[in-house]
Design a protein around this motif. Structure first.
Motif, PDB file in Angstrom:
ATOM      1  N   ALA A   1       0.846  -1.191   0.000  1.00  0.00           N
ATOM      2  CA  ALA A   1       0.000   0.000   0.000  1.00  0.00           C
ATOM      3  C   ALA A   1       0.885   1.245   0.000  1.00  0.00           C
ATOM      4  N   PHE A   2       0.456   2.262  -0.748  1.00  0.00           N
ATOM      5  CA  PHE A   2       1.234   3.490  -0.853  1.00  0.00           C
ATOM      6  C   PHE A   2       0.521   4.651  -0.168  1.00  0.00           C
ATOM      7  N   THR A   3       1.259   5.310   0.724  1.00  0.00           N
ATOM      8  CA  THR A   3       0.790   6.529   1.371  1.00  0.00           C
ATOM      9  C   THR A   3       1.616   7.700   0.852  1.00  0.00           C
ATOM     10  N   ILE A   4       0.962   8.762   0.435  1.00  0.00           N
ATOM     11  CA  ILE A   4       1.666   9.983   0.044  1.00  0.00           C
ATOM     12  C   ILE A   4       1.376  11.045   1.092  1.00  0.00           C
ATOM     13  N   VAL A   5       2.435  11.621   1.626  1.00  0.00           N
ATOM     14  CA  VAL A   5       2.300  12.755   2.539  1.00  0.00           C
ATOM     15  C   VAL A   5       2.570  14.004   1.709  1.00  0.00           C
ATOM     16  N   GLN A   6       1.560  14.800   1.482  1.00  0.00           N
ATOM     17  CA  GLN A   6       1.656  15.959   0.604  1.00  0.00           C
ATOM     18  C   GLN A   6       1.565  17.244   1.419  1.00  0.00           C
ATOM     19  N   ALA A   7       2.697  17.964   1.511  1.00  0.00           N
ATOM     20  CA  ALA A   7       2.661  19.272   2.166  1.00  0.00           C
ATOM     21  C   ALA A   7       1.728  20.187   1.377  1.00  0.00           C
TER      22      ALA A   7
ATOM     23  N   GLY B   1      -2.015   5.334  -8.420  1.00  0.00           N
ATOM     24  CA  GLY B   1      -2.260   4.181  -7.556  1.00  0.00           C
ATOM     25  C   GLY B   1      -2.076   4.389  -6.075  1.00  0.00           C
ATOM     26  N   VAL B   2      -1.962   5.640  -5.611  1.00  0.00           N
ATOM     27  CA  VAL B   2      -1.806   5.893  -4.186  1.00  0.00           C
ATOM     28  C   VAL B   2      -3.065   5.470  -3.428  1.00  0.00           C
ATOM     29  N   ASP B   3      -2.874   4.912  -2.241  1.00  0.00           N
ATOM     30  CA  ASP B   3      -3.988   4.387  -1.456  1.00  0.00           C
ATOM     31  C   ASP B   3      -4.419   5.302  -0.311  1.00  0.00           C
ATOM     32  N   LEU B   4      -3.495   6.129   0.160  1.00  0.00           N
ATOM     33  CA  LEU B   4      -3.796   7.019   1.277  1.00  0.00           C
ATOM     34  C   LEU B   4      -3.073   8.343   1.053  1.00  0.00           C
ATOM     35  N   VAL B   5      -3.805   9.446   1.188  1.00  0.00           N
ATOM     36  CA  VAL B   5      -3.235  10.780   1.033  1.00  0.00           C
ATOM     37  C   VAL B   5      -3.289  11.485   2.379  1.00  0.00           C
ATOM     38  N   VAL B   6      -2.127  11.964   2.824  1.00  0.00           N
ATOM     39  CA  VAL B   6      -2.036  12.666   4.107  1.00  0.00           C
ATOM     40  C   VAL B   6      -1.651  14.119   3.849  1.00  0.00           C
ATOM     41  N   PRO B   7      -2.583  15.071   3.969  1.00  0.00           N
ATOM     42  CA  PRO B   7      -2.222  16.483   3.846  1.00  0.00           C
ATOM     43  C   PRO B   7      -1.356  16.878   5.051  1.00  0.00           C
ATOM     44  N   TRP B   8      -0.284  17.627   4.777  1.00  0.00           N
ATOM     45  CA  TRP B   8       0.663  17.951   5.838  1.00  0.00           C
ATOM     46  C   TRP B   8       0.819  19.460   5.983  1.00  0.00           C
ATOM     47  N   ALA B   9       0.642  19.957   7.210  1.00  0.00           N
ATOM     48  CA  ALA B   9       0.833  21.372   7.499  1.00  0.00           C
ATOM     49  C   ALA B   9       2.301  21.613   7.834  1.00  0.00           C
ATOM     50  N   ALA B  10       3.157  21.588   6.808  1.00  0.00           N
ATOM     51  CA  ALA B  10       4.582  21.836   7.006  1.00  0.00           C
ATOM     52  C   ALA B  10       4.794  23.298   7.389  1.00  0.00           C
ATOM     53  N   SER B  11       5.875  23.573   8.106  1.00  0.00           N
ATOM     54  CA  SER B  11       6.098  24.936   8.602  1.00  0.00           C
ATOM     55  C   SER B  11       6.291  25.944   7.478  1.00  0.00           C
TER      56      SER B  11
ATOM     57  N   VAL C   1      12.947  -1.718  -2.020  1.00  0.00           N
ATOM     58  CA  VAL C   1      11.492  -1.570  -1.988  1.00  0.00           C
ATOM     59  C   VAL C   1      10.855  -2.876  -1.526  1.00  0.00           C
ATOM     60  N   PRO C   2      10.112  -2.868  -0.430  1.00  0.00           N
ATOM     61  CA  PRO C   2       9.472  -4.102   0.045  1.00  0.00           C
ATOM     62  C   PRO C   2       8.376  -4.558  -0.914  1.00  0.00           C
ATOM     63  N   ALA C   3       8.212  -5.865  -1.033  1.00  0.00           N
ATOM     64  CA  ALA C   3       7.179  -6.420  -1.910  1.00  0.00           C
ATOM     65  C   ALA C   3       5.806  -6.359  -1.273  1.00  0.00           C
ATOM     66  N   SER C   4       5.766  -6.108   0.036  1.00  0.00           N
ATOM     67  CA  SER C   4       4.487  -6.071   0.753  1.00  0.00           C
ATOM     68  C   SER C   4       4.596  -5.070   1.891  1.00  0.00           C
ATOM     69  N   GLY C   5       3.455  -4.633   2.388  1.00  0.00           N
ATOM     70  CA  GLY C   5       3.461  -3.729   3.526  1.00  0.00           C
ATOM     71  C   GLY C   5       3.018  -2.330   3.162  1.00  0.00           C
ATOM     72  N   ARG C   6       3.562  -1.342   3.858  1.00  0.00           N
ATOM     73  CA  ARG C   6       3.188   0.059   3.685  1.00  0.00           C
ATOM     74  C   ARG C   6       4.409   0.878   3.291  1.00  0.00           C
ATOM     75  N   ILE C   7       4.299   1.590   2.176  1.00  0.00           N
ATOM     76  CA  ILE C   7       5.355   2.475   1.695  1.00  0.00           C
ATOM     77  C   ILE C   7       4.855   3.912   1.798  1.00  0.00           C
ATOM     78  N   VAL C   8       5.648   4.761   2.414  1.00  0.00           N
ATOM     79  CA  VAL C   8       5.281   6.158   2.630  1.00  0.00           C
ATOM     80  C   VAL C   8       6.256   7.058   1.886  1.00  0.00           C
ATOM     81  N   VAL C   9       5.713   8.019   1.141  1.00  0.00           N
ATOM     82  CA  VAL C   9       6.520   9.010   0.427  1.00  0.00           C
ATOM     83  C   VAL C   9       6.131  10.385   0.957  1.00  0.00           C
ATOM     84  N   VAL C  10       7.122  11.132   1.447  1.00  0.00           N
ATOM     85  CA  VAL C  10       6.875  12.453   2.020  1.00  0.00           C
ATOM     86  C   VAL C  10       7.359  13.521   1.043  1.00  0.00           C
TER      87      VAL C  10
END
Length: 246
Positions: free
Chosen positions: A80-86, A104-114, A186-195
């Motif tokens: 699963a792919f999570t994108i952290v998008q400032a 193909g991203v599965d989770l989007v995390v909006p980020w309040a970067a400084s 790159v793991p074949a399974s699990g959770r991958i996070v891109v910030v």
């Protein structure tokens, strides 16, 4: 030509021969705007891995029904792919969410970067979050995804560190990094996070906190990409090295 896709709340337990009813805004757009008619073939999905194909049996005001001809269930994408998008300025956030969903991203995390120019507060935060989720929903339908990505509430750097700790691989894109993205395992399974940081870059204290949580700082190449496109490039490069794109 691909069949039109419509999102419904649930398809749990639906079988061939049953009739599924679509209501509300989804049906209004299909009937009043797209002028959906009886006899047309459509695809319905619940965004939770189940899709059905069938023929439109009837249409009405803000409603139409489909007789199910086939049912397809797909496993949740892995890894699963999570994108952290400032938060970017203007409508670039919605552009990023749209293309990331198609990739193909599965989770989007909006980020309040400084250093984010945009600010989500109060009523604006609720409206901005709703726009991002609506963008992901429409992009998922357009790209024929049977799993609908989720947009989380706005994250702080503190809460983001926890997302990084729980990942099987977490990378932070940074133009001054010495390690290339291509060097990470790159793991074949699990959770991958891109910030992905904001236009002004990730502040040193934020970078330090993410690295302390287990993130690897990497660069994409010699070019410096916009915050709204960097995540798309990185996710695509990583997806190409997983079974999802094999």
């Amino acid at each position: 030509m691909s069949l039109p896709v419509h999102l419904v709340e649930s398809l749990a337990g639906v079988s061939v021969g049953q009739v599924v009813e679509v209501t509300g805004d989804e049906a209004h757009h299909a009937v009043a705007v797209r002028r959906l008619r009886e006899g047309e073939q459509v695809v319905l999905t619940d965004g939770l891995g189940t899709s059905v194909t069938g023929e439109v049996a009837a249409t009405g005001k803000r409603v139409f029904s489909v007789q199910v001809a086939s049912v397809e269930s797909t496993e949740r994408p892995d890894p699963a792919f999570t994108i952290v998008q400032a938060l970017p300025k203007g409508d670039r956030g919605e552009l990023a969410v749209e293309v990331l969903t198609e990739v193909g991203v599965d989770l989007v995390v909006p980020w309040a970067a400084s250093r984010s120019v945009a600010v989500w507060k109060g009523e604006r935060a609720a409206k901005s979050h709703a726009r991002w989720q609506a963008t992901a929903r429409e992009a998922a339908k357009q790209s024929r995804r049977s799993w609908l990505p989720t947009v989380t509430p706005l994250a702080t750097t503190v809460s983001l560190a926890e997302v990084v700790r729980e990942a099987d691989l977490a990378v932070v894109l940074h133009e001054d990094a010495t390690a290339p993205l291509s060097a990470v395992d790159v793991p074949a399974s699990g959770r991958i996070v891109v910030v992905v940081g904001p236009e002004g870059g990730i502040a040193p204290e934020e970078l330090k906190a993410l690295e302390a949580a287990g993130a690897v700082t990497v660069r994409l190449g010699d070019e410096v990409l916009r915050t709204s496109t960097a995540g798309v490039v990185a996710v695509a490069a990583l997806l190409a090295r997983t079974p999802r794109w094999s």
